[in-house]
Write a protein that holds these residues in place. Structure first.
Motif, PDB file in Angstrom:
ATOM      1  N   ASP A  63      -0.779 -97.940 -49.503  1.00  0.00           N
ATOM      2  CA  ASP A  63      -2.087 -98.483 -49.885  1.00  0.00           C
ATOM      3  C   ASP A  63      -2.209 -99.976 -49.611  1.00  0.00           C
ATOM      4  OD1 ASP A  63      -0.439 -99.484 -51.853  1.00  0.00           O
ATOM      5  OD2 ASP A  63      -1.720 -98.874 -53.536  1.00  0.00           O
ATOM      6  N   ARG A  64      -1.150-100.594 -49.094  1.00  0.00           N
ATOM      7  CA  ARG A  64      -1.222-102.011 -48.731  1.00  0.00           C
ATOM      8  C   ARG A  64      -1.604-102.191 -47.260  1.00  0.00           C
ATOM      9  NH1 ARG A  64       0.823-104.615 -53.482  1.00  0.00           N
ATOM     10  NH2 ARG A  64       1.309-102.866 -54.869  1.00  0.00           N
ATOM     11  N   PHE A  65      -1.886-101.069 -46.553  1.00  0.00           N
ATOM     12  CA  PHE A  65      -2.163-101.109 -45.126  1.00  0.00           C
ATOM     13  C   PHE A  65      -3.318-100.180 -44.776  1.00  0.00           C
ATOM     14  CE2 PHE A  65       2.283-102.212 -45.650  1.00  0.00           C
ATOM     15  CZ  PHE A  65       2.449-103.286 -44.782  1.00  0.00           C
ATOM     16  N   GLU A  66      -3.877-100.407 -43.597  1.00  0.00           N
ATOM     17  CA  GLU A  66      -4.877 -99.476 -43.078  1.00  0.00           C
ATOM     18  C   GLU A  66      -4.222 -98.142 -42.751  1.00  0.00           C
ATOM     19  OE1 GLU A  66      -6.889-101.103 -39.714  1.00  0.00           O
ATOM     20  OE2 GLU A  66      -7.386-102.979 -40.727  1.00  0.00           O
ATOM     21  N   GLN A  67      -3.018 -98.209 -42.194  1.00  0.00           N
ATOM     22  CA  GLN A  67      -2.317 -97.000 -41.797  1.00  0.00           C
ATOM     23  C   GLN A  67      -0.824 -97.198 -41.993  1.00  0.00           C
ATOM     24  OE1 GLN A  67      -2.007 -95.929 -37.545  1.00  0.00           O
ATOM     25  NE2 GLN A  67      -2.743 -93.885 -38.086  1.00  0.00           N
ATOM     26  N   ALA A  68      -0.154 -96.129 -42.436  1.00  0.00           N
ATOM     27  CA  ALA A  68       1.301 -96.149 -42.608  1.00  0.00           C
ATOM     28  C   ALA A  68       1.895 -95.006 -41.803  1.00  0.00           C
ATOM     29  CB  ALA A  68       1.673 -96.007 -44.080  1.00  0.00           C
ATOM     30  N   ILE A  69       2.868 -95.333 -40.956  1.00  0.00           N
ATOM     31  CA  ILE A  69       3.505 -94.341 -40.098  1.00  0.00           C
ATOM     32  C   ILE A  69       4.980 -94.260 -40.454  1.00  0.00           C
ATOM     33  CG2 ILE A  69       4.202 -93.809 -37.731  1.00  0.00           C
ATOM     34  CD1 ILE A  69       1.571 -94.900 -36.778  1.00  0.00           C
ATOM     35  N   GLY A  70       5.461 -93.045 -40.677  1.00  0.00           N
ATOM     36  CA  GLY A  70       6.868 -92.809 -40.926  1.00  0.00           C
ATOM     37  C   GLY A  70       7.493 -92.085 -39.751  1.00  0.00           C
ATOM     38  N   VAL A  71       8.686 -92.520 -39.381  1.00  0.00           N
ATOM     39  CA  VAL A  71       9.425 -91.930 -38.265  1.00  0.00           C
ATOM     40  C   VAL A  71      10.788 -91.491 -38.786  1.00  0.00           C
ATOM     41  CG1 VAL A  71      10.607 -92.469 -36.102  1.00  0.00           C
ATOM     42  CG2 VAL A  71       8.270 -93.259 -36.471  1.00  0.00           C
ATOM     43  N   ASP A  72      11.186 -90.256 -38.464  1.00  0.00           N
ATOM     44  CA  ASP A  72      12.504 -89.793 -38.885  1.00  0.00           C
ATOM     45  C   ASP A  72      13.001 -88.734 -37.914  1.00  0.00           C
ATOM     46  OD1 ASP A  72      14.147 -90.220 -41.645  1.00  0.00           O
ATOM     47  OD2 ASP A  72      14.588 -88.247 -40.778  1.00  0.00           O
ATOM     48  N   ALA A  73      14.330 -88.619 -37.811  1.00  0.00           N
ATOM     49  CA  ALA A  73      14.946 -87.659 -36.900  1.00  0.00           C
ATOM     50  C   ALA A  73      15.106 -86.277 -37.513  1.00  0.00           C
ATOM     51  CB  ALA A  73      16.314 -88.182 -36.453  1.00  0.00           C
ATOM     52  N   ASP A  74      14.848 -86.136 -38.819  1.00  0.00           N
ATOM     53  CA  ASP A  74      15.030 -84.861 -39.507  1.00  0.00           C
ATOM     54  C   ASP A  74      13.662 -84.250 -39.800  1.00  0.00           C
ATOM     55  OD1 ASP A  74      15.355 -82.899 -41.615  1.00  0.00           O
ATOM     56  OD2 ASP A  74      17.371 -83.674 -41.912  1.00  0.00           O
ATOM     57  N   PRO A  75      13.319 -83.121 -39.180  1.00  0.00           N
ATOM     58  CA  PRO A  75      11.981 -82.546 -39.390  1.00  0.00           C
ATOM     59  C   PRO A  75      11.742 -82.093 -40.824  1.00  0.00           C
ATOM     60  CG  PRO A  75      13.372 -81.041 -38.127  1.00  0.00           C
ATOM     61  CD  PRO A  75      14.113 -82.340 -38.209  1.00  0.00           C
ATOM     62  N   ASP A  76      12.790 -81.648 -41.508  1.00  0.00           N
ATOM     63  CA  ASP A  76      12.614 -81.217 -42.895  1.00  0.00           C
ATOM     64  C   ASP A  76      12.235 -82.396 -43.794  1.00  0.00           C
ATOM     65  OD1 ASP A  76      13.208 -78.603 -42.213  1.00  0.00           O
ATOM     66  OD2 ASP A  76      15.335 -78.807 -42.688  1.00  0.00           O
ATOM     67  N   MET A  77      12.803 -83.564 -43.526  1.00  0.00           N
ATOM     68  CA  MET A  77      12.417 -84.756 -44.285  1.00  0.00           C
ATOM     69  C   MET A  77      10.938 -85.059 -44.087  1.00  0.00           C
ATOM     70  SD  MET A  77      14.915 -86.194 -46.054  1.00  0.00           S
ATOM     71  CE  MET A  77      16.715 -86.268 -46.152  1.00  0.00           C
ATOM     72  N   LEU A  78      10.465 -84.918 -42.865  1.00  0.00           N
ATOM     73  CA  LEU A  78       9.060 -85.201 -42.592  1.00  0.00           C
ATOM     74  C   LEU A  78       8.142 -84.169 -43.234  1.00  0.00           C
ATOM     75  CD1 LEU A  78       9.373 -86.306 -38.878  1.00  0.00           C
ATOM     76  CD2 LEU A  78       9.098 -87.769 -40.882  1.00  0.00           C
ATOM     77  N   ASN A  79       8.586 -82.926 -43.303  1.00  0.00           N
ATOM     78  CA  ASN A  79       7.795 -81.913 -44.013  1.00  0.00           C
ATOM     79  C   ASN A  79       7.652 -82.286 -45.483  1.00  0.00           C
ATOM     80  OD1 ASN A  79       7.429 -80.339 -41.719  1.00  0.00           O
ATOM     81  ND2 ASN A  79       9.223 -79.053 -42.121  1.00  0.00           N
ATOM     82  N   GLU A  80       8.745 -82.780 -46.073  1.00  0.00           N
ATOM     83  CA  GLU A  80       8.674 -83.237 -47.458  1.00  0.00           C
ATOM     84  C   GLU A  80       7.733 -84.427 -47.590  1.00  0.00           C
ATOM     85  OE1 GLU A  80      10.149 -82.290 -50.597  1.00  0.00           O
ATOM     86  OE2 GLU A  80      10.153 -80.473 -49.396  1.00  0.00           O
ATOM     87  N   ALA A  81       7.808 -85.361 -46.651  1.00  0.00           N
ATOM     88  CA  ALA A  81       6.931 -86.531 -46.691  1.00  0.00           C
ATOM     89  C   ALA A  81       5.473 -86.119 -46.624  1.00  0.00           C
ATOM     90  CB  ALA A  81       7.270 -87.472 -45.535  1.00  0.00           C
ATOM     91  N   SER A  82       5.150 -85.190 -45.745  1.00  0.00           N
ATOM     92  CA  SER A  82       3.775 -84.719 -45.617  1.00  0.00           C
ATOM     93  C   SER A  82       3.314 -84.033 -46.901  1.00  0.00           C
ATOM     94  CB  SER A  82       3.673 -83.763 -44.431  1.00  0.00           C
ATOM     95  OG  SER A  82       2.356 -83.290 -44.272  1.00  0.00           O
ATOM     96  N   ARG A  83       4.182 -83.238 -47.485  1.00  0.00           N
ATOM     97  CA  ARG A  83       3.838 -82.559 -48.740  1.00  0.00           C
ATOM     98  C   ARG A  83       3.585 -83.551 -49.861  1.00  0.00           C
ATOM     99  NH1 ARG A  83       6.372 -81.202 -53.312  1.00  0.00           N
ATOM    100  NH2 ARG A  83       8.397 -82.000 -52.619  1.00  0.00           N
ATOM    101  N   LEU A  84       4.464 -84.540 -49.980  1.00  0.00           N
ATOM    102  CA  LEU A  84       4.317 -85.531 -51.047  1.00  0.00           C
ATOM    103  C   LEU A  84       3.075 -86.383 -50.845  1.00  0.00           C
ATOM    104  CD1 LEU A  84       8.070 -86.559 -51.321  1.00  0.00           C
ATOM    105  CD2 LEU A  84       6.761 -85.271 -53.013  1.00  0.00           C
ATOM    106  N   ALA A  85       2.755 -86.703 -49.594  1.00  0.00           N
ATOM    107  CA  ALA A  85       1.532 -87.471 -49.323  1.00  0.00           C
ATOM    108  C   ALA A  85       0.307 -86.685 -49.758  1.00  0.00           C
ATOM    109  CB  ALA A  85       1.452 -87.817 -47.840  1.00  0.00           C
ATOM    110  N   ALA A  86       0.295 -85.393 -49.471  1.00  0.00           N
ATOM    111  CA  ALA A  86      -0.841 -84.555 -49.870  1.00  0.00           C
ATOM    112  C   ALA A  86      -0.944 -84.470 -51.392  1.00  0.00           C
ATOM    113  CB  ALA A  86      -0.698 -83.162 -49.259  1.00  0.00           C
ATOM    114  N   GLU A  87       0.207 -84.317 -52.059  1.00  0.00           N
ATOM    115  CA  GLU A  87       0.194 -84.241 -53.526  1.00  0.00           C
ATOM    116  C   GLU A  87      -0.337 -85.522 -54.151  1.00  0.00           C
ATOM    117  OE1 GLU A  87       3.998 -83.283 -55.072  1.00  0.00           O
ATOM    118  OE2 GLU A  87       3.923 -81.175 -54.440  1.00  0.00           O
TER     119      GLU A  87
END
Length: 277
Positions: A63-87
């Protein structure tokens, strides 16, 4: 990695993603406030969190930026990130599955690039140079030094027993051996250090130091178990068929330490080094 014999492989955190958000102690809001004050973050610009895991820092700062991008080599971590962002109803994030070494990947430039408990897994000279090239004119890199899977030992009274970290470490070693595991390899000397020289060699100046005090948190037995499985050195896949047996012994160890299943942790301070090109 050029700095040590260990080589990254996709199994580094295999099976850990679902444990990470529950097992790791969250970064405090004070961390976001301190970065916002020091860097004059006003909701403009873009954030790039490299090695973001399940978005623990990305979502704190989004919320301190217009856009926040996360990069990771583990797809399962990114699935969790997407889920938590939606929650959390955070709708200004993007998640990209790629290694840091494959940046910039046409992602553009950023006001802030962050590394939080991730830089040591990378080809650090290469990634530092890439990060510098991805900064906007007024941009900076923030390297967050934190330990979120366990607190510190001490003699001061806490509301509940501390988790028996030394005994947990010995239990892990009894199953996986005395040398620290990491994916398909080992880290006999721990993770790489000495990042200051690497940042300077990449053309950065600094660092400017910010410190966030530790705090006392209450933790459940389930959270302590999740913290163990959130580690690359104790990722679930490493235990193979003995995983249920290990978890049963771990839970007994925790019950013996606190029959109520409630623990207290005194967290370490969080140190942030800000580097500017």
């Amino acid at each position: 990695m050029a700095e040590q014999s260990w080589q990254w492989d996709p199994s580094l955190y295999s099976g850990s993603a679902r444990y990470y958000p529950r097992g790791r102690m969250p970064y405090p809001k004070a961390l976001a406030d301190a970065l916002a004050a020091e860097l004059e973050l006003d909701g403009s610009g873009r954030l790039l969190d490299i090695g973001c895991g399940p978005g623990s820092l990305t979502l704190l700062l989004a919320d301190r930026f217009e856009q926040a991008i996360g990069v990771d080599a583990d797809p399962d971590m990114l699935n969790e990130a997407s889920r938590l962002a939606a929650e959390a109803n955070v709708d200004n994030t993007q998640w990209h599955h790629l290694r840091a070494e494959d940046l910039p990947a046409s992602l553009g430039t950023f006001r802030l690039v962050t590394f939080a408990q991730s830089f040591h897994w990378m080809d650090r000279p290469k990634v530092a140079a890439i990060a510098r090239g991805m900064l906007a004119t007024d941009g900076a890199v923030a390297h967050v030094h934190a330990v979120t899977h366990e607190g510190i030992e001490g003699t001061e009274a806490l509301p509940h027993p501390r988790p028996p970290h030394a005994a947990i470490t010995e239990l892990v070693r009894s199953y996986l051996g005395p040398t620290r595991r990491a994916g398909q390899g080992t880290l006999p000397n721990g993770t790489a250090r000495g990042e200051d020289a690497i940042y300077r060699a990449a053309g950065f100046t600094g660092p400017q130091h910010i410190e966030i005090p530790g705090r006392v948190l209450t933790r459940s037995a389930d959270e302590v178990v999740a913290a163990v499985f959130s580690l690359s050195s104790a990722a679930p896949h490493l235990f193979g068929d003995e995983l249920p047996k290990f978890e049963a012994e771990l839970r007994k160890l925790l019950h013996d330490a606190s029959p109520t299943g409630t623990f207290s942790e005194q967290t370490r301070e969080i140190a942030v080094h800000i580097w500017r090109p």
